[in-house]
Design a protein around this motif. Structure first.
Motif, PDB file in Angstrom:
ATOM      1  N   ASP A 225      30.240  12.948 104.912  1.00  0.00           N
ATOM      2  CA  ASP A 225      31.757  13.168 103.698  1.00  0.00           C
ATOM      3  C   ASP A 225      32.556  12.497 103.304  1.00  0.00           C
ATOM      4  O   ASP A 225      32.539  11.387 103.904  1.00  0.00           O
ATOM      5  N   GLY A 226      32.482  12.836 102.245  1.00  0.00           N
ATOM      6  CA  GLY A 226      33.863  12.014 101.398  1.00  0.00           C
ATOM      7  C   GLY A 226      32.444  11.303 100.363  1.00  0.00           C
ATOM      8  O   GLY A 226      31.428  12.026 100.210  1.00  0.00           O
ATOM      9  N   ILE A 227      33.117  10.235 100.014  1.00  0.00           N
ATOM     10  CA  ILE A 227      32.335   9.328  99.021  1.00  0.00           C
ATOM     11  C   ILE A 227      32.414   8.138  99.321  1.00  0.00           C
ATOM     12  O   ILE A 227      31.241   7.434  97.934  1.00  0.00           O
ATOM     13  N   ARG A 228      32.247   7.312 100.403  1.00  0.00           N
ATOM     14  CA  ARG A 228      32.836   5.980 100.737  1.00  0.00           C
ATOM     15  C   ARG A 228      30.832   5.600 100.417  1.00  0.00           C
ATOM     16  O   ARG A 228      30.509   4.612  99.831  1.00  0.00           O
ATOM     17  N   TRP A 229      29.890   6.525 101.252  1.00  0.00           N
ATOM     18  CA  TRP A 229      28.099   6.440 100.797  1.00  0.00           C
ATOM     19  C   TRP A 229      28.187   5.497  98.958  1.00  0.00           C
ATOM     20  O   TRP A 229      27.165   5.554  98.778  1.00  0.00           O
ATOM     21  N   ARG A 230      28.866   7.041  98.178  1.00  0.00           N
ATOM     22  CA  ARG A 230      28.624   6.932  96.705  1.00  0.00           C
ATOM     23  C   ARG A 230      28.755   5.062  96.436  1.00  0.00           C
ATOM     24  O   ARG A 230      27.802   5.044  96.053  1.00  0.00           O
ATOM     25  N   GLU A 231      29.399   4.480  96.767  1.00  0.00           N
ATOM     26  CA  GLU A 231      29.638   3.726  97.152  1.00  0.00           C
ATOM     27  C   GLU A 231      28.803   2.164  96.695  1.00  0.00           C
ATOM     28  O   GLU A 231      29.101   1.213  95.432  1.00  0.00           O
ATOM     29  N   ARG A 232      27.824   2.387  97.818  1.00  0.00           N
ATOM     30  CA  ARG A 232      27.074   1.696  97.930  1.00  0.00           C
ATOM     31  C   ARG A 232      25.620   2.196  96.698  1.00  0.00           C
ATOM     32  O   ARG A 232      24.519   1.702  96.787  1.00  0.00           O
ATOM     33  N   GLY A 233      26.090   3.447  96.201  1.00  0.00           N
ATOM     34  CA  GLY A 233      25.203   3.453  96.102  1.00  0.00           C
ATOM     35  C   GLY A 233      24.162   2.280  94.537  1.00  0.00           C
ATOM     36  O   GLY A 233      25.461   2.477  93.693  1.00  0.00           O
ATOM     37  N   SER A 234      22.798   2.962  94.227  1.00  0.00           N
ATOM     38  CA  SER A 234      22.855   1.922  93.693  1.00  0.00           C
ATOM     39  C   SER A 234      22.844   2.408  91.626  1.00  0.00           C
ATOM     40  O   SER A 234      23.012   1.957  91.128  1.00  0.00           O
ATOM     41  N   CYS A 235      23.707   3.515  91.635  1.00  0.00           N
ATOM     42  CA  CYS A 235      24.068   4.436  90.381  1.00  0.00           C
ATOM     43  C   CYS A 235      25.758   3.643  90.405  1.00  0.00           C
ATOM     44  O   CYS A 235      25.746   4.221  88.887  1.00  0.00           O
ATOM     45  N   ALA A 236      26.282   3.310  91.517  1.00  0.00           N
ATOM     46  CA  ALA A 236      27.559   3.123  91.245  1.00  0.00           C
ATOM     47  C   ALA A 236      27.793   1.851  89.923  1.00  0.00           C
ATOM     48  O   ALA A 236      29.403   2.087  89.498  1.00  0.00           O
ATOM     49  N   ALA A 237      26.947   0.672  89.657  1.00  0.00           N
ATOM     50  CA  ALA A 237      27.389   0.395  88.795  1.00  0.00           C
ATOM     51  C   ALA A 237      27.220   0.796  87.621  1.00  0.00           C
ATOM     52  O   ALA A 237      27.101   0.452  86.214  1.00  0.00           O
TER      53      ALA A 237
END
Length: 104
Positions: free
Chosen positions: A12-24
């Motif tokens: 749920d939400g997007i917090r996990w996405r912030e830790r993704g390699s693609c976030a940068a």
């Protein structure tokens, strides 16, 4: 709490996405022509991503039709969707797909 409720809470939400390699690199090749160099680069970024499993699970759970999610494109995710429709647990489907992708 059931196992499926735990998966939903985790995604749920997007917090996990912030830790993704693609976030940068939000403009990477995740939605490019799959034969393009940018798409190949996106897949290589996904390969070592710390949230790859969650990313693929979210794509399957939310029915993402386009792009590369968890290192897999929509054609690669299609059989996974079918497995889910036939009652396979999400975690098992994701784990098997990632093992197969690493072996390829």
């Amino acid at each position: 709490m059931t196992a499926s409720a735990g998966v939903l809470d985790e995604l749920d939400g997007i917090r996990w996405r912030e830790r993704g390699s693609c976030a940068a690199d939000p403009d990477g090749g995740w939605f490019e022509d799959l034969r393009a160099p940018a798409a190949r680069r996106a897949r290589s970024i996904c390969a070592g991503c710390p949230v790859r499993r969650k990313c693929l699970a979210a794509a399957l759970l939310y029915g993402e039709e386009f792009g590369i999610w968890g290192g897999l494109d929509s054609d690669q995710r299609h059989p996974l969707d079918e497995a889910l429709r036939h009652g396979e647990p999400l975690g098992r489907v994701v784990d098997c797909a990632l093992r197969a992708d690493r072996a390829a």
